[in-house]
Structure formats: C-alpha cells, structure tokens
Scaffold this active site. Structure first.
Site, PDB file in Angstrom:
ATOM      1  N   THR A 258      -2.052   5.670   1.178  1.00 20.17           N
ATOM      2  CA  THR A 258      -3.161   4.714   1.234  1.00 20.17           C
ATOM      3  C   THR A 258      -3.158   4.009   2.582  1.00 20.17           C
ATOM      4  OG1 THR A 258      -3.025   4.337  -1.150  1.00 20.17           O
ATOM      5  CG2 THR A 258      -4.209   2.698   0.147  1.00 20.17           C
TER       6      THR A 258
ATOM      7  N   LEU B 261       0.875  -1.165   0.000  1.00 21.59           N
ATOM      8  CA  LEU B 261       0.000   0.000   0.000  1.00 21.59           C
ATOM      9  C   LEU B 261       0.914   1.217   0.000  1.00 21.59           C
ATOM     10  CD1 LEU B 261      -2.679  -0.969   2.700  1.00 21.59           C
ATOM     11  CD2 LEU B 261      -2.947  -1.015   0.208  1.00 21.59           C
ATOM     12  N   ASP B 262       0.618   2.202  -0.855  1.00 26.69           N
ATOM     13  CA  ASP B 262       1.523   3.338  -0.932  1.00 26.69           C
ATOM     14  C   ASP B 262       1.373   4.253   0.278  1.00 26.69           C
ATOM     15  OD1 ASP B 262      -0.642   5.105  -1.457  1.00 26.69           O
ATOM     16  OD2 ASP B 262      -0.509   4.734  -3.599  1.00 26.69           O
ATOM     17  N   LEU B 263       2.232   5.255   0.345  1.00 23.20           N
ATOM     18  CA  LEU B 263       2.330   6.115   1.523  1.00 23.20           C
ATOM     19  C   LEU B 263       0.996   6.737   1.902  1.00 23.20           C
ATOM     20  CD1 LEU B 263       4.406   7.466   3.525  1.00 23.20           C
ATOM     21  CD2 LEU B 263       4.511   9.353   1.884  1.00 23.20           C
TER      22      LEU B 263
ATOM     23  N   ARG C 127      -0.304   1.197  -8.173  1.00 19.50           N
ATOM     24  CA  ARG C 127      -1.193   2.358  -8.041  1.00 19.50           C
ATOM     25  C   ARG C 127      -2.408   2.244  -8.965  1.00 19.50           C
ATOM     26  NH1 ARG C 127       1.135   6.615  -5.325  1.00 19.50           N
ATOM     27  NH2 ARG C 127      -0.136   8.145  -6.449  1.00 19.50           N
TER      28      ARG C 127
END
Length: 243
Positions: free
Chosen positions: A118, A114-116, A195
């Site tokens: 999210t 999970l990106d920063l 993403r």
C-alpha cells in the site's frame, strides 16, 4: 519476558518501554536497553523493568535525569511508496519508511501503518498524545483510499460498503464511497482495523490490485512517492479539531 497483568481500572497505563518509544526517544528495543542500563527513573527511583506499568497522568518518568516531553515535537507527512515496510528495522533487510526520512537527531514513529503493498500518506511524529488522537477509533478521524479492484464492482456492492459490511472482527462502520470507473473507487473510513480495505474488497469477491491512501482528514496527497515534508500549523490544527 511478558508484561505483568494490567492492573484493574481504566486509567491510561502503558509499559515503560512503550512510554519511552512513544516519547520519541528511540525504538522499543533501544528503550529496553536503556532501562536495563539504569538510565530511566520513575518518580525519582531507577526502574530496570521494561514492563513496569506507567500511569500517564500521575507518574513522572525521566531519562538521563531529563523529564519526558521536553523534546521538540516533530510532525512529518510522508508519501510512502509500495515496497517499503512501516517498521523501524526489518530482519530481512527490506527497505523501511525510515530509509526515506531525513536525520533529525530524534526518533519518530508512524501514526498507524500502511502495509508493504500500500502506498500513500503516512504521518510520522514523536508526539504520543497526537498519535493516540489520530488512531483512536473513538475520534472518527477519516482516512480516504483510492482502490483499484481486480474485477468491476456493481453499484449494489459499493452500496454494501456505504451501509457497513460484516467482517470476521465485526461489522464495519458506514463508509463514504465514490466510484471513479468500473474497477476503481474512493472509500473514506473512520476505523483502523488491520488490512481493513483489502478485507472488505475481498468480502465482495474481488482482490485489491492497487491501494493508495490519498487523504487523512482534510489532508490530501500533494507529495511525490518517497518524499516527505513537515506539517504546517494550520494542518495540525485541522487534524486535531474534534467537531
């Protein structure tokens, strides 16, 4: 150093450093140092090349004389907050998901990322085979996200997501989409592209203001942000079921 060219064929091959990391022993940088120190053997021969190819079905790998796979399997469910990186260590000193985990004396790695910006559910484990089954798009493991867009989206725009939408890396699979309000919807996808949810919203002419993974398979979010718990045996069986 770059890895040697992958040998021909379709056997399950991974580099030695990745095998050690995925076995839950430590990070890939730690694995490289152990390999260089001569602590790792393949088929009873010490190998000091981190990029040595390993046949997962035929080769026998040992660390300090102990075969891989003899450690207790760990399966954790984490509610990742916004602002935490899904990585072991950040050169800039930013917080990572490992700051939220209890010290269990064994290395675990994230199943997907999970990106920063999210938040939501993230599974951490030391079981490489389980992780492969969860992230391989061929297995179609559904993941559900709650999305808040920057502008209201029309019904026909959400229909595009239900039928699949063209991205730079190819068309997406059809998604399950449920509207919550003019700017908010749930979307269930069975792919794990980088993403992906943000990109499909951008393809509709909007931006993602808030993104939360609220479900993995039948697992729904039941944790406060920043908290973690072990998966139950029933939950594990449900995740591994291939209907």
């Amino acid at each position: 150093m770059t890895a040697r060219k992958l040998p021909p064929g379709d056997r399950p091959l991974k580099t030695l450093e990745r095998v050690l990391s995925k076995a839950g022993l430590g990070s890939r940088s730690e694995a490289r140092s152990w390999i260089a120190a001569g602590r790792v053997s393949v088929n009873d021969r010490v190998v000091r090349d981190s990029d040595h190819w390993i046949d997962l079905e035929l080769d026998r790998v040992t660390f300090d004389g102990q075969p891989l796979g003899s450690t207790k399997r760990i399966y954790l469910l984490l509610h990742k907050p916004v602002g935490y990186l899904t990585t072991y260590r950040d050169p800039e000193g930013r917080p990572t998901v490992y700051d939220l985990l209890p010290d269990r004396g064994q290395y675990v790695f994230p199943v997907g990322r999970l990106d920063l910006d999210t938040s939501g559910l993230l599974i951490m484990t030391n079981d490489a085979q389980f992780a492969e089954g969860m992230t391989n798009p061929d297995y179609h493991v559904p993941k559900t996200y709650l999305v808040k867009a920057s502008i209201p989206l029309r019904d026909e725009q959400l229909d595009q997501l239900r039928h699949g939408i063209e991205l730079r890396d190819g068309p997406t699979r059809p998604a399950i989409v449920t509207r919550a309000d003019p700017r908010t919807f749930e979307i269930t996808i069975t792919e794990g592209r980088n993403r992906q949810v943000r990109r499909i919203v951008e393809s509709l002419g909007a931006k993602v203001e808030k993104l939360t993974r609220i479900a993995i398979g039948a697992l729904r979010i039941d944790l406060e942000p920043g908290t973690v718990r072990e998966l139950t045996e029933d939950e594990l069986r449900a995740l591994q079921r291939r209907d």
